[in-house]
Each structure stands twice: as structure tokens, then as C-alpha cells.
Design an enzyme around this catalytic site. Structure first.
Site, short mmCIF file in Angstrom:
data_model
loop_
_atom_site.label_atom_id
_atom_site.label_comp_id
_atom_site.label_asym_id
_atom_site.label_seq_id
_atom_site.Cartn_x
_atom_site.Cartn_y
_atom_site.Cartn_z
N GLY A 1 4.56 -3.04 -5.30
CA GLY A 1 5.31 -4.27 -5.52
C GLY A 1 6.76 -4.07 -5.86
N THR B 1 4.02 0.14 -1.15
CA THR B 1 3.50 1.27 -1.91
C THR B 1 1.99 1.08 -1.97
OG1 THR B 1 5.56 1.48 -3.15
CG2 THR B 1 3.60 2.33 -4.23
#
Length: 578
Positions: A482, A390
Site C-alpha cells: 500500500g 508490494t
């Protein structure tokens, strides 16, 4: 905290002067300000941008210098990342924006992907009733209806000051004329690109020079089809994506290959503006993303638990501090998937989960001498697997507007599928649903009923763009990629800054820890001392040293100016301002 930051900056100036005196300057300088290093933040007086890509950061600073506000800069950065950071930057995915205006209004813009109207609960099960990760990750079934273009359009129209066409121009030019591939993209094309891109002709034609040879560092990558799509959006607005030629390309790609997204699904997509989840921690106000993100709720929940302890006296990353944080994390992750999902489909008990009273009832269960076995906390269902590929970016302008954006395609390069001749990589966000509630998926994680696949539903996320204030004044803007570790990564940036009084570069560089209830282990980065690990093991913890976690992009606001830090764990991040 402002005094601590000021002292850190004064110390930095002293170091630079000493280095000059020695005839050598170790501090790095960029055209927009002083670049961060691992101990000293970047400084700017007026505006600042921190992102996963240097080109994107510099475009954002350009917008601020031209008079745009934080929203304008954020949207420009988001479009540029779709070109130069295709691993996660996107217009074929979705995400969240947390926005605080100069007048003190904080709001959350949800542009998360939506399951197509033909989606069904068991669509990712094979003939034996087992979850099939290939269907949910690399097939045309993997994509939810993208929300990024609609989200950026809504933010610009309601909170921006510049025309969308102007904000898209830098991205259009980079796609049309090309840009030099950086080390991060070159590495990811080798590591992930061959796996997900090569099997699709449209993708291979863009990201590989010939055969299976990807573009290398320093070579110029041109994306003509993507440039044409960006030009259409600049001229026709979001309708070009959701109702026009781009919608035709996406729907056509789906129809030819067994996908589910239709033109009707695209035309029906809606951005939702939500009230942020909020709480307090020792005099600071904390705002973060509400459901369908679990991140904000559980950051508040963990902070509420930790407020009952004196972490500062324990010492940052001491055995007692890590133990206390890990025990608090267990409780939050045990709650996560039982209660969290799309609030349009399930009732999320936000007030109960974020109440101080509930936190106190959990805090008293924490023994400082012994780790509580996860089995004794609460039997339940684990959060589903969520990729860590991301990206996040933060922006603060000279007027005091602040924006934190986390958005994604899910895994690196999403599904790997470029929709027709659009040049747009599509997400594989449908994998964030629980393919088969109650049964471990290929990653060994279990999903809950609240996050089962359902038409029109938004999958649960951990993305946690976060803003911290004190006495109504902006203090911190942060966020991270994460996956399930986003929650604990952002939590530690907040704690390192407001609890341990670290400057933002030190707070960013400090080793991170993570506990998500199951598996029953504390995951830590290198840098935690062996003595600390032994003390944790004596308390009953299993400690596992793992690769780095997160890639935070953070800005601290003080009366003296803005201090930013891009995460040294990544290869091409940059915090800069003017």
C-alpha cells in the site's frame, strides 16, 4: 480478546449448521482448512499461512505439514510468489522480515535493496535539473542491488530447519512446468504489462504469447530461464545469485544498457539483522520494522497518541474515531521524512518519536470539535512517493514461531527489465529515494534530505510487517502492501483487533481511512456512511472517497487455535492452515 475470537468462531459454526439445515452451504472449503470469507476467519489448529496467492499459501501449508517451521514456510512462499505473482513477488527485489521465535525472541531481517556504488545524488535529474521519473522507474538506472535471495538465505540458515534446496523446489517446479495464470496476473499484464514489459525483448518473450498479447487467465505460463536460476540457487546457495552465473547475467544486462549494478556490488551485498521497533498499547506489546522502514516507528507513534483517547466508546469508524485517528496520523506523517532514512547514513531519533511523553504532547493538541489545518501542525517535507504494488505474507507454525514478510519490486513488475537470460525481473526501487530533495516529483510529493540518493544507501520504505503480543504470548501477525498507506492500513488492523474486539476477518473487511498530512484530506474507502462523512466535514475535514487501500494478510493466535484472514480487496488471496 481470545474470548471475542472464540465467540466469533462459535457464531460461524452456528451459521454453517443453519445453512446445512437449509440444504445449502455458503462457507467455502479448501483442502487445507476453511477458507476465509469477509466476516468469518479461516481456522486451523496447528499452523497457518496467509498470502496474496492461493498456490503460494498452499505450498507454505505443505511445508508446515512436512515438519518445517514458520521460517521454512515463509521462504518457500517467498520463492513461489516470485514465480506466480511476478507483479511484486520477487528474487530481483528486496524487503523486510519480522520474526518471533517460539522462545519469545523477536528480530527484524532487513534485505532491502541498496544503491549501487556508482549511484549519485543527482542521477535522476535531467539536463534542466528536473527529476526524470522515466530514469528512476523504467530505465536500467532504476534498480538497486537486490536483497531477497540473501535475506531468505540468512533467515533459513539462522532460524530455519529445512535445506534451502527443498524450499526452492516448489517454485522451481512451477517455473519449469508452468502454472495457470490467475485473474490478478491476467489483469495486471493488460493494465501494466504493456507499459513496462513490452519494450524489453527478454520480458516480452516471457509474459506475452505473441506481439502485444499477454497470457490470459487459465493459460499456462512457463518460465524456463527463471527455473534455471532457481535451480542454480537451490544447488549453489545465494552465491549463485551474488557471485556466480546469475550475477554475470545481472551485471551484463547493466553494462550493456547503461545500468549501474556491477558484480562487485552484488558480491558486497549484506543482509542486516536489526532490533525491531517496539511499543505498547493498552496492555499489548507491538513489534514492527525499524528504519530504513518508517512504518514501525510511526505505527508506534500513532498508537501512543491514540492511547490517550477512548476509541472504543466512540465506536469503530464513527466520526469521532475517524477524526481522532486522522489527527494523530497527521502528526506522524509530518515527522516522517524530516527524521527518517537509512540509519547507516542518518541519525534516526527512534526513542523520541516513539516516546509516550512526546505522544501526550501531541494528543493534547487534538480538538474533538475541529480538524487542525496541516499548515498549523508543522511545516516540513513530505514522504516520497512509494508504490502500492508490494506483497505481504504471514505464517505461524505449531510451535509458536511467527513470521511476517513484506517484499517488493516497487511498482508492478518493477522496472519491467528481465536480466539477460536469468528470467529474473529487476526492481525499480531507486525511485523510493528523493530524486531532488525539496522539490515535488511527478506524483506531487516532496522528499527529504535524509532520503537523498547515495551510494550504498537503502531507500526509505513504509513496509511494516508487524507482530502483536500480550503478556509475552503471540496475538497477531500482520502486514500489507500500500505504499505510504501501509502504515495506516496496518494500524487499523491492530486497532480493529485489540481495541474494537473484531475477529480478524471483520477487522480485515472493515472500511479503511488514511491521512498523510498532505494532501490535506481524509481518504476513505466506500462503506463509511454519508452521515459520518457529513460530521467529518463539519469538523473541517475534506473527505475523499478513493479506491481500496492495502491487501492485509493476518493471523490471530488464541488458545483455541489460529484464525486467519486474507484481504477480500485482492483477487486471489488465501488464508489456510492445517
Amino acid at each position: 480478546m481470545a474470548e471475542i475470537i472464540k465467540k466469533g468462531w462459535m457464531r460461524y459454526l452456528l451459521v454453517v449448521l443453519l445453512l446445512f439445515w437449509q440444504g445449502s452451504v455458503a462457507a467455502k472449503v479448501v483442502s487445507y482448512g476453511v477458507e476465509e470469507d469477509i466476516f468469518h476467519p479461516a481456522y486451523a489448529k496447528n499452523g497457518m499461512v496467509s498470502s496474496d496467492n492461493r498456490i503460494a499459501t498452499q505450498v507454505g501449508v505443505d511445508v508446515l505439514e512436512r515438519g518445517g517451521n514458520a521460517v521454512d514456510a515463509a521462504v518457500a512462499v517467498g520463492y513461489v510468489l516470485a514465480v506466480v505473482h511476478p507483479q511484486a513477488g520477487n528474487i530481483g527485489g528486496g524487503g523486510f522480515m519480522l520474526l518471533r521465535t517460539k522462545d519469545g525472541k523477536t528480530t527484524a531481517i532487513d534485505f532491502r535493496e541498496i544503491a549501487p556504488s556508482k549511484a549519485s545524488r543527482d542521477m535522476f535529474l535531467d539536463e534542466k535539473g528536473n527529476a526524470d521519473s522515466k530514469k528512476s522507474l523504467t530505465s536500467h538506472l532504476a534498480s538497486g542491488v537486490p536483497g531477497t535471495v540473501a535475506g531468505f538465505a540468512m533467515a533459513t540458515e539462522k532460524y530455519g530447519t529445512m535445506p534451502m534446496s527443498d524450499l526452492i523446489q516448489p517454485a522451481f517446479k512451477l517455473a519449469k512446468d508452468g502454472f495457470p495464470v490467475n485473474q490478478a496476473l491476467a489483469d495486471d499484464l493488460v493494465q501494466y504489462g504493456r507499459e513496462v514489459l513490452l519494450s524489453h525483448d527478454n520480458s516480452r518473450a516471457i509474459f506475452f504469447k505473441s506481439g502485444d498479447v499477454p497470457w490470459a487467465k487459465g493459460e499456462v505460463l512457463i518460465q524456463s530461464d527463471l527455473a534455471a536460476s532457481l535451480d542454480l540457487i537451490a544447488k549453489q546457495g545465494a552465491d549463485a545469485f551474488y557471485k556466480g552465473k546469475i550475477a554475470d547475467e545481472i551485471a551484463g544486462e547493466m553494462e550493456k544498457n547503461g545500468g549501474l549494478i556491477t558484480k562487485a556490488d552484488l558480491a558486497a551485498y549484506k543482509v542486516i539483522e536489526r532490533e525491531p521497533v517496539s511499543g505498547s498499547y493498552k496492555g499489548y506489546e507491538v513489534y514492527s520494522m525499524p528504519a530504513p522502514s518508517s512504518g514501525g516507528i510511526h505505527i508506534i507513534q500513532i498508537l501512543n497518541i491514540l492511547e490517550n483517547f477512548d476509541l472504543k466508546s466512540m465506536g469503530q469508524n464513527s466520526a469521532n474515531a475517524i477524526h481522532t485517528m486522522a489527527e494523530a496520523m497527521k502528526f506522524a506523517y509530518a515527522d516522517r521524512s524530516e527524521y527518517l532514512g537509512d540509519p547507516g547514513f542518518v541519525k534516526v531519533p527512534v526513542k523520541a518519536l516513539t516516546s509516550k511523553e512526546y505522544a501526550k504532547s501531541l494528543a493534547v493538541k487534538i480538538s474533538m470539535n475541529k480538524a487542525r489545518p496541516s499548515a498549523e501542525i508543522k511545516p516540513g517535507k513530505l514522504a516520497p512517493y512509494e508504490s502500492d504494488q508490494t506483497t505481504h505474507f504471514s505464517v505461524v507454525d505449531s510451535q509458536g514461531n511467527a513470521v511476517a514478510v513484506t517484499y517488493t519490486l516497487n511498482t508492478n513488475f518493477g522496472s519491467g527489465i528481465v536480466a539477460g537470460k536469468s528470467g529474473i525481473l529487476l526492481n525499480n526501487q531507486m525511485d523510493d529515494f528523493s530524486a531532488k530533495p525539496g522539490v515535488p516529483n511527478v506524483y506531487g510529493l516532496i522528499g527529504g534530505e535524509a532520503n537523498a540518493v547515495q551510494a550504498g544507501k537503502r531507500p526509505l520504505s513504509s513496509m511494516s510487517p508487524t507482530i502483536v503480543t500480550k503478556d509475552g504470548k503471540l496475538v497477531l501477525v500482520t502486514g500489507s502492501p500500500g505504499g505510504s498507506r501501509i502504515i495506516t492500513t496496518v494500524l487499523q488492523i491492530v486497532l480493529n483487533t485489540v481495541e474494537f474486539n473484531m475477529n480478524i476477518a471483520e477487522a480485515t473487511n472493515a472500511p479503511r481511512i488514511h491521512h498523510q498530512w498532505l494532501p490535506e484530506e481524509i481518504r476513505i474507502e466506500k462503506g463509511i456512511s454519508s452521515d459520518t462523512i457529513k460530521l467529518l466535514e463539519k469538523k473541517g475535514h475534506k473527505v475523499s472517497v478513493q479506491p481500496t487501500m492495502g491487501s492485509t494478510q493476518s493471523i490471530v493466535v488464541t488458545p483455541e487455535g489460529l484464525f486467519g484472514a486474507a484481504d477480500p480487496r485482492s483477487k486471489d488471496d488465501l488464508a489456510a492452515g492445517y
